[in-house]
Write an enzyme that holds these catalytic residues in place. Structure first.
Site, PDB file in Angstrom:
ATOM      1  N   ASN A   1       0.805  -1.219   0.000  1.00 32.63           N
ATOM      2  CA  ASN A   1       0.000   0.000   0.000  1.00 32.63           C
ATOM      3  C   ASN A   1       0.840   1.273   0.000  1.00 32.63           C
ATOM      4  O   ASN A   1       0.327   2.358   0.280  1.00 32.63           O
ATOM      5  CB  ASN A   1      -0.937  -0.002   1.214  1.00 32.63           C
ATOM      6  CG  ASN A   1      -1.877  -1.192   1.215  1.00 32.63           C
ATOM      7  OD1 ASN A   1      -2.266  -1.673   0.155  1.00 32.63           O
ATOM      8  ND2 ASN A   1      -2.215  -1.689   2.395  1.00 32.63           N
TER       9      ASN A   1
ATOM     10  N   HIS B   1       7.560  -2.666  13.432  1.00 36.39           N
ATOM     11  CA  HIS B   1       8.150  -3.240  12.231  1.00 36.39           C
ATOM     12  C   HIS B   1       9.477  -2.551  11.888  1.00 36.39           C
ATOM     13  O   HIS B   1       9.663  -1.363  12.135  1.00 36.39           O
ATOM     14  CB  HIS B   1       7.203  -3.092  11.035  1.00 36.39           C
ATOM     15  CG  HIS B   1       5.899  -3.796  11.218  1.00 36.39           C
ATOM     16  ND1 HIS B   1       5.813  -5.144  11.497  1.00 36.39           N
ATOM     17  CD2 HIS B   1       4.616  -3.341  11.153  1.00 36.39           C
ATOM     18  CE1 HIS B   1       4.550  -5.489  11.605  1.00 36.39           C
ATOM     19  NE2 HIS B   1       3.795  -4.426  11.400  1.00 36.39           N
TER      20      HIS B   1
ATOM     21  N   ASN C   1      -4.581  -5.635   3.551  1.00 35.49           N
ATOM     22  CA  ASN C   1      -5.323  -4.782   4.483  1.00 35.49           C
ATOM     23  C   ASN C   1      -6.460  -3.980   3.862  1.00 35.49           C
ATOM     24  O   ASN C   1      -6.744  -2.859   4.283  1.00 35.49           O
ATOM     25  CB  ASN C   1      -4.359  -3.863   5.240  1.00 35.49           C
ATOM     26  CG  ASN C   1      -3.602  -4.616   6.322  1.00 35.49           C
ATOM     27  OD1 ASN C   1      -4.123  -5.577   6.908  1.00 35.49           O
ATOM     28  ND2 ASN C   1      -2.372  -4.224   6.576  1.00 35.49           N
TER      29      ASN C   1
ATOM     30  N   THR D   1       6.219  -7.567   8.538  1.00 34.83           N
ATOM     31  CA  THR D   1       4.969  -6.950   8.102  1.00 34.83           C
ATOM     32  C   THR D   1       4.087  -7.980   7.401  1.00 34.83           C
ATOM     33  O   THR D   1       4.544  -9.059   7.009  1.00 34.83           O
ATOM     34  CB  THR D   1       5.246  -5.797   7.124  1.00 34.83           C
ATOM     35  OG1 THR D   1       5.891  -6.332   5.945  1.00 34.83           O
ATOM     36  CG2 THR D   1       6.143  -4.741   7.759  1.00 34.83           C
ATOM     37  N   THR D   2       2.813  -7.615   7.246  1.00 34.50           N
ATOM     38  CA  THR D   2       1.896  -8.482   6.501  1.00 34.50           C
ATOM     39  C   THR D   2       2.394  -8.681   5.077  1.00 34.50           C
ATOM     40  O   THR D   2       2.217  -9.754   4.484  1.00 34.50           O
ATOM     41  CB  THR D   2       0.485  -7.870   6.488  1.00 34.50           C
ATOM     42  OG1 THR D   2       0.037  -7.699   7.843  1.00 34.50           O
ATOM     43  CG2 THR D   2      -0.503  -8.764   5.748  1.00 34.50           C
ATOM     44  N   GLY D   3       3.030  -7.652   4.516  1.00 39.91           N
ATOM     45  CA  GLY D   3       3.561  -7.756   3.161  1.00 39.91           C
ATOM     46  C   GLY D   3       4.645  -8.810   3.033  1.00 39.91           C
ATOM     47  O   GLY D   3       4.653  -9.598   2.081  1.00 39.91           O
TER      48      GLY D   3
ATOM     49  N   HIS E   1       0.667   6.061   2.326  1.00 38.97           N
ATOM     50  CA  HIS E   1      -0.140   5.125   1.552  1.00 38.97           C
ATOM     51  C   HIS E   1      -0.528   5.763   0.228  1.00 38.97           C
ATOM     52  O   HIS E   1      -0.662   6.988   0.143  1.00 38.97           O
ATOM     53  CB  HIS E   1      -1.415   4.731   2.307  1.00 38.97           C
ATOM     54  CG  HIS E   1      -1.168   3.878   3.508  1.00 38.97           C
ATOM     55  ND1 HIS E   1      -1.941   3.949   4.657  1.00 38.97           N
ATOM     56  CD2 HIS E   1      -0.240   2.926   3.751  1.00 38.97           C
ATOM     57  CE1 HIS E   1      -1.490   3.086   5.552  1.00 38.97           C
ATOM     58  NE2 HIS E   1      -0.466   2.442   5.028  1.00 38.97           N
TER      59      HIS E   1
END
Length: 377
Positions: free
Chosen positions: A163, A343, A186, A292-294, A328
């Protein structure tokens, strides 16, 4: 007369030659400086795709003939691909991850406690599972069937779309949609930014924070702007998988509530959860304390994708040439990438950059319509 002019002509020619030599040298140095600057600004441009004007469904890949399929377009992007490097990553991830546990389609007919108990006790993969006595158990059979419904098989090219603000005005949408499989993060907005981020989604990964916020917003039944916005974003996913990428143990009730809301509003979205400690496993693979989620998403995709591209992963407030980059692509937030979170964004970025340079994957942080894809004429 000729004996008088000869020395003058010789000296003149020598001076002209020197001037030409200096001109060529300066031009060559300027060319090298320009090339170096371009490389520093965009270490991620693997190739050049030229879209002929007047035909949005066709392009030229390097010196190849005109082609018109998105698959060929995606394959063309991976000129720096290193099969050995990618295989090494997959092997490393396989030692920690079990895809069967990492992403599982939710089904109210199979209680989550069964999923957890089954996966914790049965330390075998899917192939071995079919040869065990448990394979005849009704719940186990349903468990396998539900996993098959996800439709995850070997994919040629995959894209993980982050993002980051670097995607704004990037023109990367068509390039992203050319991949076989696309994972986003997300529940970021897509509809208003199709030219930059594409329109296709196979999996939308959400973390704990976004999961709780989503359920809270949806319970407002469209009476608040946030609720209306989240409903719109979910409708745009159109039968994609909404995946809670963190361990589900502490979020059973929230996941169940979300499933009920999706059913109530007839939203054609499949909900998935994880029985793996994806955060811890990913952290140990890459030596990152709180990934991170990424990064979790890329790690997961490396299990079943031959070639992976990452977009929107750029933890800096400015480009190398000084242009401002918002946090973002869809909103401006004040954010410190070094101190504003648990993070380690910069460490992750350098990890991904190194993997890109090795050819294990692609990390894209430039305008696709300015470098990777160029209009012709």
């Amino acid at each position: 007369m000729s004996s008088y002019c000869a020395p003058w002509t010789y000296q003149t020619a020598k001076a002209q030659g020197l001037r030409i030599f200096l001109f060529v040298s300066v031009f060559y140095l300027l060319f090298l400086m320009l090339l170096t600057t371009h490389w520093n600004m965009n270490i991620f441009a693997d190739t050049t795709l030229v879209i002929p004007s007047g035909d949005k469904n066709a392009f030229i890949c390097g010196n190849q003939s005109l082609v018109n399929t998105s698959r060929i377009m995606a394959e063309c992007l991976f000129t720096n691909y290193n099969h050995e490097a990618a295989t090494s990553v997959k092997s490393m991830v396989n030692q920690r991850f079990n895809l069967l546990n990492a992403i599982q389609i939710y089904n109210p007919d199979v209680p989550m406690v069964f999923f957890e108990d089954f996966c914790s006790r049965l330390k075998v993969n899917r192939t071995k599972l079919h040869h065990t006595k448990l394979a005849n158990n009704e719940r186990v059979t349903r468990f396998i069937k539900i996993t098959d419904e996800l439709g995850i098989h070997s994919k040629g090219t995959c894209a993980v779309v982050g993002n980051g603000g670097i995607l704004l005005d990037s023109g990367c949408g068509r390039e992203i949609d050319a991949h076989d499989f696309i994972l986003r993060n997300n529940l970021a907005p897509i509809k208003q930014y199709v030219n930059d981020v594409g329109s296709k989604t196979d999996i939308m990964a959400i973390n704990n924070s976004r999961l709780n916020k989503l359920v809270t917003n949806l319970l407002q039944n469209g009476t608040t702007s946030q609720s209306v916005e989240d409903f719109d974003r979910l409708r745009y996913l159109n039968e994609s998988v909404l995946w809670h990428s963190k361990l589900v143990l502490l979020q059973r009730r929230v996941v169940t509530n979300l499933h009920d809301i999706l059913q109530k509003h007839h939203l054609p979205i499949r909900l998935a959860f994880s029985l793996e400690t994806n955060l811890r496993n990913t952290g140990k693979i890459w030596n990152i304390d709180v990934p991170t989620t990424g990064l979790i998403s890329y790690t997961l995709l490396s299990l079943f994708c031959d070639k992976v591209s990452l977009y929107g992963f750029y933890p800096f407030s400015k480009t190398p040439n000084g242009d401002k980059v918002q946090h973002h692509y869809y909103e401006e937030l004040k954010f410190n990438y070094e101190t504003g979170t648990d993070h380690t964004f910069l460490k992750e970025y350098h990890l991904l950059r190194d993997l890109h340079r090795e050819g294990a994957m692609r990390l894209v942080s430039d305008r696709c319509n300015g470098t990777n894809i160029k209009s012709k004429g």
